[in-house]
Scaffold this active site. Structure first.
Site, PDB file in Angstrom:
ATOM      1  N   CYS A   1      -2.721   2.701  -0.231  1.00 46.09           N
ATOM      2  CA  CYS A   1      -1.620   3.035  -0.291  1.00 46.09           C
ATOM      3  C   CYS A   1      -1.032   3.452   1.285  1.00 46.09           C
ATOM      4  O   CYS A   1      -0.998   2.259   1.984  1.00 46.09           O
ATOM      5  CB  CYS A   1      -1.492   4.237  -1.175  1.00 46.09           C
ATOM      6  SG  CYS A   1       0.488   4.541  -1.619  1.00 46.09           S
TER       7      CYS A   1
ATOM      8  N   HIS B   1      -3.828   3.145  -6.308  1.00 41.95           N
ATOM      9  CA  HIS B   1      -4.529   4.594  -6.392  1.00 41.95           C
ATOM     10  C   HIS B   1      -5.786   4.248  -7.615  1.00 41.95           C
ATOM     11  O   HIS B   1      -5.524   3.877  -8.760  1.00 41.95           O
ATOM     12  CB  HIS B   1      -3.818   5.658  -6.761  1.00 41.95           C
ATOM     13  CG  HIS B   1      -2.848   5.846  -5.473  1.00 41.95           C
ATOM     14  ND1 HIS B   1      -3.642   6.361  -4.272  1.00 41.95           N
ATOM     15  CD2 HIS B   1      -1.458   5.883  -5.112  1.00 41.95           C
ATOM     16  CE1 HIS B   1      -2.756   6.682  -3.373  1.00 41.95           C
ATOM     17  NE2 HIS B   1      -1.326   6.270  -3.703  1.00 41.95           N
TER      18      HIS B   1
END
Length: 488
Positions: free
Chosen positions: A329, A436
């Site tokens: 991310c 994630h």
């Protein structure tokens, strides 16, 4: 009939409220009770995505898993995601609302009380029992007049309230008795029991302590909960990282850069749980020595993290690092050639060169993506391995030149797609993506570790962590008190 509410208040942050709520949820399920967790307001950059694409605190999603239900935004209607010392993005019912400094938010808290009660009422209509969690201390006297998460929730619901203190930090008598003293009379009247949490040693040695607490407070002690290690559950916030690095081993070492406003650091927990793998959180380049890999995790404020890396001297160290380099991310954004925030989405915005380890650029826009994802890996060492995870980000990252995607997306929020995400170098050493939870995929995790020289070791059959937690807490609490707590 409106469901009763159990309220778990703590004497301070990080006394174990979240874990105890998860335990109580699983204990309730085993008693045949349809139960849901609730936390009116959470402050954490560890977030999760619901099936509907809403964003909630990660700890609430863990509690929902303990309750064996899918998490919803009603369970955590307000989430504050800090971007620095004084500024946070405010998520209301799963969607970004505003970005405010602490004073502006404090002045608007009364406006959000209806959001809290509406969602709590919704859960009470759908479930047999709601187990609510407070935040921090319920007796911060300067903040109490506009409290929307602690005693005000307990009073509104006339909740069966438990007060939890952490004996491992010391001062358990001051914690519990001082908190009770500072509660208003109507709030204190709701407290049905005290819990002494994280006791090291034989709990029988605290028998005198129990007698003192009960005599001074007039409230029964429900139990003394012993310390429990390596539960494998996601932590609520980064406070836990202040207590030191994760346990190390003599095997493979993975360094995780402890970026400011670190987010979703539980992404690395499955790595730390593997035999022969040590995970270390680092803040200086010299701490990279001896590591087989370095991970740049998620972060709430990417540009601020970029400047921090430069100031700490990480640029040259990461570019010269011989092992694997991974970005998840915000960490993926940092690995690229450039990061631009022309609209000031994060703080004051700006434009910064990235670390230059991947040929991608990131531009921030106001649109936030929160989705659950299924797909397959495209790394040389993990070709076509199935993966699942979730995305929470605001930037859009584009490759420069021919793309070498790290992941092929097959579904977003259960809708079929054919998209690619991330980037991987031809040798598979450096890669990043927005996904994630990617290391929670067993086959993918083992393939990456094996590429680093790790050898899989025989392990015993894993125990459901929620059952283990529930067994641990249930054994420590008085059965009669528990029966009264769960009475319908």
């Amino acid at each position: 009939m409106t469901a009763p509410v159990i309220m778990v208040l703590g004497t301070a942050s990080s006394v174990g409220k979240s874990t105890l709520v998860a335990a109580l949820c699983r204990i309730a399920v085993r008693r045949g009770i349809k139960v849901a967790p609730f936390k009116a307001q959470n402050m954490s950059n560890n977030a999760a995505v619901t099936d509907a694409g809403g964003e909630i605190g990660r700890s609430t999603a863990v509690q929902a898993a303990a309750a064996q239900i899918a998490p919803t935004t009603a369970m955590n209607p307000i989430l504050l995601k800090p971007e620095g010392q004084r500024r946070s993005q405010i998520i209301v019912e799963g969607t970004p609302w505003r970005t405010l400094d602490a004073l502006d938010y404090w002045q608007r808290k009364d406006l959000l009380w209806n959001v809290v009660t509406r969602n709590l009422d919704r859960l009470r209509a759908q479930y047999d029992l709601v187990i609510a969690e407070g935040a921090g201390s319920p007796v911060e006297l300067n903040l109490k007049p506009r409290d929307i998460v602690n005693a005000r929730v307990a009073t509104y619901a006339q909740a069966r309230t438990l007060l939890v203190g952490d004996i491992d930090t010391g001062g358990i008598f001051a914690q519990l008795l001082g908190t009770l003293m500072l509660l208003d009379p109507e709030e204190r009247a709701l407290v049905q029991g005290l819990i002494v949490n994280r006791f090291r040693g034989d709990p029988a040695l605290f028998a005198d302590g129990i007698a003192i607490l009960e005599a001074r407070s007039g409230v029964p002690v429900f139990g003394v909960v012993p310390w429990i290690d390596a539960l494998g559950l996601a932590e609520e916030d980064a406070v836990v990282l202040e207590r030191g690095v994760r346990p190390s081993t003599d095997g493979l070492t993975i360094a995780v850069v402890k970026l400011p406003t670190i987010a979703n650091f539980d992404d690395v927990d499955p790595l730390a749980a593997e035999p022969g793998v040590g995970v270390h959180y680092i803040e200086r380049p010299d701490q990279l020595a001896g590591a087989a890999a370095v991970i740049l995790p998620g972060v709430k404020h990417t540009l601020a993290a970029r400047r921090w890396l430069r100031e700490r001297g990480f640029d040259a160290a990461l570019q010269a690092f011989p092992g694997a380099v991974v970005g998840i991310c915000g960490g993926y954004q940092l690995l690229g050639e450039r990061i631009s925030d022309p609209e000031g989405v994060e703080g004051n915005g700006g434009d910064e060169p990235g670390l230059g380890l991947l040929p991608v650029t990131t531009v921030f826009t106001a649109e936030k993506r929160t989705v659950q994802v299924t797909g397959e890996a495209l790394m040389p060492w993990a070709q076509r391995l199935p993966i699942t995870g979730y995305e929470i980000h605001m930037g859009r990252t584009q490759p420069l030149g021919q793309a070498r995607a790290a992941v092929r997306m097959r579904q977003r929020n259960r809708v079929p797609v054919e998209e690619r995400d991330g980037y991987v170098t031809p040798d598979g050493r450096i890669w990043g993506c927005y996904l994630h939870g990617i290391f929670a995929n067993h086959a993918f995790r083992h393939a990456w570790l094996t590429s680093l020289g790790w050898r899989e070791q025989p392990t015993s059959i894993p125990v459901d962590p929620y059952h283990r937690l529930a067994d641990h807490v249930q054994a420590a609490l008085d059965k009669q008190h528990l029966d009264q707590l769960f009475a319908r």
